[in-house]
Structure formats: structure tokens, C-alpha cells
Scaffold this motif. Sequence first.
Motif, PDB file in Angstrom:
ATOM      1  N   LEU A  21      30.185  68.721  31.465  1.00 29.00           N
ATOM      2  CA  LEU A  21      28.963  69.466  31.741  1.00 29.00           C
ATOM      3  C   LEU A  21      29.271  70.630  33.015  1.00 29.00           C
ATOM      4  N   ILE A  22      29.828  70.166  33.970  1.00 27.87           N
ATOM      5  CA  ILE A  22      30.298  71.039  35.030  1.00 27.87           C
ATOM      6  C   ILE A  22      31.513  72.030  34.936  1.00 27.87           C
ATOM      7  N   LYS A  23      32.371  71.327  34.233  1.00 27.01           N
ATOM      8  CA  LYS A  23      33.509  72.161  33.989  1.00 27.01           C
ATOM      9  C   LYS A  23      33.277  73.113  32.951  1.00 27.01           C
ATOM     10  N   GLU A  24      32.698  72.886  31.635  1.00 29.87           N
ATOM     11  CA  GLU A  24      32.492  73.732  30.496  1.00 29.87           C
ATOM     12  C   GLU A  24      31.149  74.596  30.471  1.00 29.87           C
ATOM     13  N   GLY A  25      30.215  73.956  31.200  1.00 29.32           N
ATOM     14  CA  GLY A  25      28.892  74.746  31.311  1.00 29.32           C
ATOM     15  C   GLY A  25      28.251  74.687  29.885  1.00 29.32           C
ATOM     16  N   ASP A  26      27.753  75.930  29.657  1.00 26.82           N
ATOM     17  CA  ASP A  26      26.888  76.170  28.336  1.00 26.82           C
ATOM     18  C   ASP A  26      27.268  75.548  26.938  1.00 26.82           C
ATOM     19  N   LYS A  27      28.707  75.542  26.872  1.00 26.41           N
ATOM     20  CA  LYS A  27      29.193  75.058  25.544  1.00 26.41           C
ATOM     21  C   LYS A  27      29.122  73.467  25.536  1.00 26.41           C
ATOM     22  N   ALA A  28      29.338  73.041  26.738  1.00 29.99           N
ATOM     23  CA  ALA A  28      28.912  71.396  26.807  1.00 29.99           C
ATOM     24  C   ALA A  28      27.559  70.957  26.874  1.00 29.99           C
ATOM     25  N   VAL A  29      26.742  72.182  27.603  1.00 30.16           N
ATOM     26  CA  VAL A  29      25.214  71.619  27.151  1.00 30.16           C
ATOM     27  C   VAL A  29      24.860  71.746  25.791  1.00 30.16           C
ATOM     28  N   ASN A  30      25.456  72.620  25.120  1.00 31.39           N
ATOM     29  CA  ASN A  30      24.761  72.862  23.755  1.00 31.39           C
ATOM     30  C   ASN A  30      25.385  71.599  22.821  1.00 31.39           C
ATOM     31  N   ALA A  31      26.439  71.006  23.155  1.00 33.51           N
ATOM     32  CA  ALA A  31      27.126  69.746  22.306  1.00 33.51           C
ATOM     33  C   ALA A  31      26.381  68.662  22.551  1.00 33.51           C
ATOM     34  N   LEU A  32      26.045  68.443  24.113  1.00 37.27           N
ATOM     35  CA  LEU A  32      25.224  67.265  24.328  1.00 37.27           C
ATOM     36  C   LEU A  32      23.731  67.347  23.881  1.00 37.27           C
ATOM     37  N   ARG A  89      25.227  74.364  36.428  1.00 39.31           N
ATOM     38  CA  ARG A  89      25.756  75.506  37.289  1.00 39.31           C
ATOM     39  C   ARG A  89      25.498  75.301  38.628  1.00 39.31           C
ATOM     40  N   THR A  90      24.600  74.723  39.327  1.00 39.13           N
ATOM     41  CA  THR A  90      24.612  74.462  40.727  1.00 39.13           C
ATOM     42  C   THR A  90      25.779  73.365  41.069  1.00 39.13           C
ATOM     43  N   GLY A  91      26.157  72.440  40.283  1.00 35.62           N
ATOM     44  CA  GLY A  91      27.211  71.609  40.556  1.00 35.62           C
ATOM     45  C   GLY A  91      28.511  72.246  40.654  1.00 35.62           C
ATOM     46  N   ARG A  92      28.857  73.219  39.744  1.00 38.24           N
ATOM     47  CA  ARG A  92      29.952  73.990  39.937  1.00 38.24           C
ATOM     48  C   ARG A  92      30.019  74.892  41.242  1.00 38.24           C
ATOM     49  N   LYS A  93      28.841  75.507  41.548  1.00 38.95           N
ATOM     50  CA  LYS A  93      28.854  76.150  42.951  1.00 38.95           C
ATOM     51  C   LYS A  93      29.192  75.408  43.896  1.00 38.95           C
ATOM     52  N   GLU A  94      28.524  74.181  44.146  1.00 39.80           N
ATOM     53  CA  GLU A  94      28.839  73.158  45.258  1.00 39.80           C
ATOM     54  C   GLU A  94      30.432  72.855  45.125  1.00 39.80           C
ATOM     55  N   LEU A  95      31.005  72.606  44.105  1.00 42.30           N
ATOM     56  CA  LEU A  95      32.291  72.365  44.045  1.00 42.30           C
ATOM     57  C   LEU A  95      33.070  73.389  44.406  1.00 42.30           C
ATOM     58  N   ALA A  96      32.848  74.625  43.956  1.00 46.83           N
ATOM     59  CA  ALA A  96      33.725  75.712  44.375  1.00 46.83           C
ATOM     60  C   ALA A  96      33.669  75.835  45.787  1.00 46.83           C
ATOM     61  N   ALA A  97      32.356  75.934  46.455  1.00 46.87           N
ATOM     62  CA  ALA A  97      32.085  76.086  47.839  1.00 46.87           C
ATOM     63  C   ALA A  97      32.468  75.005  48.936  1.00 46.87           C
ATOM     64  N   GLY A  98      32.870  73.831  48.348  1.00 42.24           N
ATOM     65  CA  GLY A  98      33.194  72.513  48.967  1.00 42.24           C
ATOM     66  C   GLY A  98      31.993  71.827  49.684  1.00 42.24           C
ATOM     67  N   LEU A  99      30.759  72.118  49.050  1.00 41.07           N
ATOM     68  CA  LEU A  99      29.564  71.512  49.852  1.00 41.07           C
ATOM     69  C   LEU A  99      29.652  70.118  49.304  1.00 41.07           C
TER      70      LEU A  99
END
Length: 173
Positions: free
Chosen positions: A117-128, A145-155
Motif C-alpha cells: 500500500l505504501i509503495k504502490e498507493g492507489d493501485k494497491a488500495v483498489n486491489a485490496l 500517502r502519509t506513510g510514504r511522506k514519513e518514509l521519504a522525510a525520514g520521520l
Amino acid sequence: MRHHDDHPDHDDDIEWVSKSEMKRESHALQQLGMDLVKLKPSDLAKVPLDDELKDAIALAHKLANKREAQRRHMQFIGKLMRSRDVTAIREALNAFDQKSAVANAHFHKLEQWRDRLIKEGDKAVNALVAEHHQLDRQKLRQLARTGRKELAAGLPPKAYRELFQYLKENLTS
């Protein structure tokens, strides 16, 4: 003079077991006893044990801090196990192992969905959501989306954990 072949051989009915094999069986039963001692009380209550074995296991718990006493007591439990049919005990322990394996597989499946979900975003959300209609699409999208932002920012991975918890609470299998 009698020859060995002249009289019936009575040794055919006796199964000879080597001393090494007897030791292996003894150690296996002692290990089975150790596995019983390691069980949580709630799980131990589900195992078919007689009163003598239950008392011996309870004493083993009390001897946990005394290494040599516990070692000798584990040998005693192994001795007790030799005089019992341990088939039902082994089956109960195997059932716990299988239950644990199923729980681990479910946990790994949840982790895979979270990562996807974090890697693929909407595509994975729709599949799930296509597989599990009860899930909230908006909540999944927002957490991913928030998880991706946290990961990118190192939070710290707050949304990452929240996403896993949401999946854990809403996906039963």
C-alpha cells in the motif's frame, strides 16, 4: 547333539533396541517435557496430562532459578514421560505449532499488504478494497500517502504503524 536350527526361534518376536536408540528416545521425551514446561498456563491447561505430570511441571516452574535442581527435575519429567503414552501430548503441542504458524502467515500477509500500500498507493488500495469490501478506501489512501511522506522525510513511522493496525483490526484472513 542339537543344532541351533533344530528348535523354533523365539527371538523373532523380540524387538532389539540399541542403547543409543534408547538414549535418543529418552532425550526426545525429556525435550517434550521441556516443551511442556515452556507453555503458557492457558495452553498447558489444554494438554491432556495426568495429575503427577501436572504437579511435576508446576514444580519445574518453581525451580526456574535453580539451574542444577531444574536440570535434575527435567530428567525426572523425562522419566515420567517414558511410562506414559505421549501421543495425545505430542498432538496437542503440534496443534499449538500449527496455530502459531497460521498466525505468523497472517501477520506476514498483513505486513506485505502494508508495504505494498505504501509503495504502490492507489493501485494497491483498489486491489485490496476489491478483495475486502469492508475496508474504508479513503482511510487506506490517507494512511498510505502519509506513510510514504514519513518514509521519504525520514520521520518516525507513525502512519506506517497505524496502517498495519488498521489492517490487523479489519482483515481476519
